[in-house]
Design an enzyme around this catalytic site. Structure first.
Site, PDB file in Angstrom:
ATOM      1  N   SER A  21       0.832  -1.206   0.000  1.00 33.67           N
ATOM      2  CA  SER A  21       0.000   0.000   0.000  1.00 33.67           C
ATOM      3  C   SER A  21       0.862   1.251   0.000  1.00 33.67           C
ATOM      4  CB  SER A  21      -0.877   0.067   1.256  1.00 33.67           C
ATOM      5  OG  SER A  21      -1.898  -0.850   1.178  1.00 33.67           O
ATOM      6  N   ARG A  44       0.098   8.667   5.041  1.00 34.05           N
ATOM      7  CA  ARG A  44      -0.783   7.897   5.925  1.00 34.05           C
ATOM      8  C   ARG A  44      -2.242   8.345   5.802  1.00 34.05           C
ATOM      9  NH1 ARG A  44       1.326   3.964   9.339  1.00 34.05           N
ATOM     10  NH2 ARG A  44      -0.426   3.123  10.488  1.00 34.05           N
ATOM     11  N   HIS A  47      -3.484   6.696   2.753  1.00 32.26           N
ATOM     12  CA  HIS A  47      -3.688   5.283   3.087  1.00 32.26           C
ATOM     13  C   HIS A  47      -5.057   5.078   3.735  1.00 32.26           C
ATOM     14  CE1 HIS A  47      -2.580   1.677   5.714  1.00 32.26           C
ATOM     15  NE2 HIS A  47      -2.372   1.244   4.500  1.00 32.26           N
TER      16      HIS A  47
END
Ligand SMILES: C/C1=C2N=C(/C=C3N=C(/C(C)=C4\N[C@@](C)([C@@H]5N=C1[C@](C)(CCC(=O)O)[C@H]5CC(=O)O)[C@@](C)(CC(=O)O)[C@@H]4CCC(=O)O)[C@@](C)(CC(=O)O)[C@@H]\3CCC(=O)O)C(C)(C)[C@@H]/2CCC(=O)O
Length: 214
Positions: A21, A44, A47
């Site tokens: 990812s 992040r 994500h």
């Protein structure tokens, strides 16, 4: 091997899922120009939402990542607008056993909201007053909470070390984030301009700030 393994052949190794990812995000998102600390937060947050173009809407003060990191290392609490944000923060990433607080469920809050004529999310900030100084604030849901924070600081409340302001939605979200980004109080901030945001994104930003590890 079960029937499902044979049919779908999907990845089951959590570490490998994360590795792929993050590699995909770094390959697809344009992180050029972001300071390193903010870049890691952006990765992040992407994500958490799956949108690599999020970077285009990021706005931040240059010192926000360092200020938040320093505050967390010094043991500052993380103040969250809703429980969803608080729940998403990975406690083991926090560097100093930091407290993660959300006052929304306090029994005093509905009465305060009635008295102040505002949402419960905004009224709950009254219970932050003695924890605000040097704290890290994470707003992922409620635009009214972000507006209220700015009003409190304007009126002399202690200033947090950093504000992650990513409320989501159609009423007040974009405006509250624009107001944070334009704040004249010297608040360090990170926002996603426009309608996008959310509790998962706010928690992901705190998780990125809390630990060097991806
Ligand atoms: C107007 C509100 C919005 N809520 C949104 C999206 C989601 N909210 C969820 C949940 C479970 C909660 N939202 C409350 C914070 C509740 N939501 C509001 C308020 C009415 C006002 C906030 C504001 O405008 O600033 C707010 C209630 C209040 O009086 O403050 C929540 C407290 C409601 C409740 O269950 O009591 C609750 C928070 C629970 C917690 O975690 O502590 C959703 C999961 C709802 C759903 O989809 O079923 C979702 C989560 C989104 C996220 O990522 O956080 C909006 C879209 C943000 C909207 C604000 C803007 C708009 O345009 O409408």
């Amino acid at each position: 091997m079960t029937k499902y393994d044979q049919v779908y052949g999907y990845e089951k190794d959590g570490a490998e899922i994360y590795r792929r990812s993050f590699a995909t995000i770094r390959a697809e998102a344009d992180l050029t120009g972001l300071p390193d600390g903010v870049g890691r937060v952006a990765v992040r947050m992407i994500h958490a939402c799956g949108m690599v173009d999020l970077v285009e809407d990021l706005a931040y003060s240059p010192g926000v990542a360092e200020s938040a990191r320093e505050a967390l290392r010094a043991g500052a609490p993380v103040l969250c607008d809703v429980r969803m944000v608080a729940s998403g923060i990975t406690r083991s990433r926090l560097p100093a056993g930091n407290e993660v607080l959300c006052a929304l469920a306090d029994p005093a809050v509905p009465g305060l909201a009635d008295r102040l004529g505002t949402t419960r999310s905004a009224a709950a900030l009254e219970l932050w007053r003695d924890r605000l100084d040097g704290a890290v604030v994470a707003v992922g849901n409620a635009p009214t909470a972000l507006f209220r924070l700015l009003e409190m600081v304007r009126d002399g409340a202690a200033r947090p070390a950093a504000v992650i302001g990513v409320p989501v939605g159609f009423v007040g979200a974009a405006e509250s984030k624009d107001a944070l980004a334009a704040n004249p109080y010297g608040l360090e901030y990170l926002v996603v301009r426009g309608r996008r945001g959310g509790s998962a994104m706010a928690a992901a930003a705190v998780n990125a700030l809390a630990s060097e590890r991806e």
